[in-house]
Design a protein around this motif. Structure first.
Motif, PDB file in Angstrom:
ATOM      1  N   UNK A   4      -2.938  56.645 -11.263  1.00 47.00           N
ATOM      2  CA  UNK A   4      -3.855  55.505 -11.369  1.00 47.00           C
ATOM      3  C   UNK A   4      -3.689  54.806 -12.719  1.00 47.00           C
ATOM      4  N   UNK A   5      -3.504  55.590 -13.766  1.00 48.36           N
ATOM      5  CA  UNK A   5      -3.299  54.967 -15.083  1.00 48.36           C
ATOM      6  C   UNK A   5      -2.006  54.153 -15.079  1.00 48.36           C
ATOM      7  N   UNK A   6      -0.963  54.672 -14.437  1.00 45.32           N
ATOM      8  CA  UNK A   6       0.298  53.928 -14.361  1.00 45.32           C
ATOM      9  C   UNK A   6       0.173  52.666 -13.525  1.00 45.32           C
ATOM     10  N   UNK A   7      -0.808  52.653 -12.612  1.00 49.82           N
ATOM     11  CA  UNK A   7      -1.053  51.453 -11.795  1.00 49.82           C
ATOM     12  C   UNK A   7      -1.941  50.451 -12.524  1.00 49.82           C
ATOM     13  N   UNK A   8      -2.269  50.735 -13.775  1.00 49.85           N
ATOM     14  CA  UNK A   8      -3.040  49.775 -14.566  1.00 49.85           C
ATOM     15  C   UNK A   8      -4.523  50.072 -14.674  1.00 49.85           C
ATOM     16  N   UNK A  55     -10.792  49.537 -12.523  1.00 45.74           N
ATOM     17  CA  UNK A  55      -9.848  48.411 -12.513  1.00 45.74           C
ATOM     18  C   UNK A  55     -10.596  47.084 -12.646  1.00 45.74           C
ATOM     19  N   UNK A  56      -9.943  46.098 -13.263  1.00 48.49           N
ATOM     20  CA  UNK A  56     -10.470  44.728 -13.191  1.00 48.49           C
ATOM     21  C   UNK A  56     -10.358  44.248 -11.749  1.00 48.49           C
ATOM     22  N   UNK A  57      -9.205  44.544 -11.130  1.00 49.76           N
ATOM     23  CA  UNK A  57      -8.958  44.135  -9.748  1.00 49.76           C
ATOM     24  C   UNK A  57      -8.419  45.346  -8.989  1.00 49.76           C
ATOM     25  N   UNK A  58      -9.211  45.824  -8.023  1.00 57.23           N
ATOM     26  CA  UNK A  58      -8.838  47.062  -7.311  1.00 57.23           C
ATOM     27  C   UNK A  58      -7.801  46.825  -6.212  1.00 57.23           C
TER      28      UNK A  58
END
Ligand code: PMV
Length: 310
Positions: free
Chosen positions: A254-258, A278-281
């Protein structure tokens, strides 16, 4: 009272699971998923127990409902329920069920179903499900708002303070492992903390500070700070022996996905759920789903844009 209905929201603990059992604060919010209970007039007070449950689960469920029923004066209602919440994943399914049943029972008894009343009846059920739970699950479910929750050990009910958010707090919730019974992880941790009390209390205290800092970050609209607090909290949960390779792997993904922050949520152990802020999930949900990983997104707090729910 021919057709009654009550919803109990699932919950996510953003910060402070486990240490909340020892009297430190936790930050938790409601999911749009949960348990829906329905009631029909009946000559006796009863719960329809789903076929799929094991003998042991039936026994616990019956005992739990019995306590809620007694607390409401055994109104003549037959209660059934269904849920879209993954069970035993640290998403508060038992708390949600307790709140949904409490709402229907209180309505059937012709009593006021304020959040406080609902929480008091649901608490009867939760104690049967979990022994000595902190109460964060059913309180979050009954209040349906982001709360900073704290229960002093030995105190009957915990206290909840609503945390207002100027920004949408959006999470991706990932079912990262097998089912994880809360009673086992809480019990095993209790044994370790009995033996090495000072070391474990130091970490509990630190996690409690993180929960308070996280609540401040939410109020300030500082999602980067909230994400950082979540990352540190995951590290301390791992230090307490509550993570696993599967959970750690998902946190890093999840961290690698931003993700601004990611951690396990709920009981942890061999399985359960992981959350990412996330800002945008959208992109993360899309990517995980493409990979065949079970997940959903939910907004826990803050202003909602038109037409979206949960
Ligand atoms: O796994 P869940 O949804 O039951 O959450 C458990 C939260 C704990 O802090 C681990 C236990 C509790 O009673 O608060």
């Amino acid at each position: 009272s021919s057709s009654l209905s009550g919803f109990g929201a699932g919950k996510v603990i953003l910060l402070g699971e486990h240490s909340v059992v020892y009297g430190y604060p936790a930050l938790a919010g409601p999911l749009s998923r949960g348990v829906r209970a329905r009631g029909e007039a009946s000559n006796k007070c009863q719960l329809v127990i789903p076929e799929a449950l094991t003998a042991e689960q039936r026994k616990v469920l019956k005992a739990a409902f019995g306590r809620a029923m007694a607390a409401c004066g055994e109104p003549g209602v037959k209660v059934s329920f269904d849920t879209d919440l993954p069970l035993s994943m640290g998403l508060g399914s038992s708390g949600a069920l307790s709140v949904a049943c409490a709402r229907v029972l209180l309505q059937a008894a012709g009593r006021k179903a304020s959040a406080t009343e609902v929480a008091a009846v649901a608490w009867e059920m939760e104690q049967e499900f979990h022994g000595t739970p902190s109460g964060v699950d059913h309180t979050t479910s009954a209040m349906e708002q982001l709360i900073l929750y704290r229960r002093k050990p030995g105190a009957e009910q915990g206290r909840a303070k609503v945390v207002e958010s100027p920004k949408p707090v959006k999470l991706v919730v990932v079912m990262a492992g097998a089912r994880s019974p809360t009673k086992l992880t809480v019990g095993a941790l209790r044994e370790r903390q009995k033996r090495w009390s000072e070391r474990y209390q130091r970490i509990f205290r630190e996690i409690g500070l993180l929960a308070s800092e996280g609540a401040e970050a939410v109020e300030e609209g500082d999602l980067e700070a909230l994400g950082d607090v979540m990352n540190v909290n995951h590290g301390l949960l791992a230090a307490l022996g509550l993570s696993s390779p599967g959970l750690d792997d998902m946190v890093h993904r999840l961290r690698n996905m931003g993700a601004l922050g990611a951690k396990l949520t709920g009981a942890g152990g061999d399985g359960g759920a992981v959350i990412g802020l996330f800002h945008d999930t959208g992109p993360a949900v899309h990517e995980l789903t493409r990979l065949g990983i079970r997940c959903f997104d939910s907004q826990l707090a803050g202003p909602r844009s038109e037409g979206t729910r949960g």
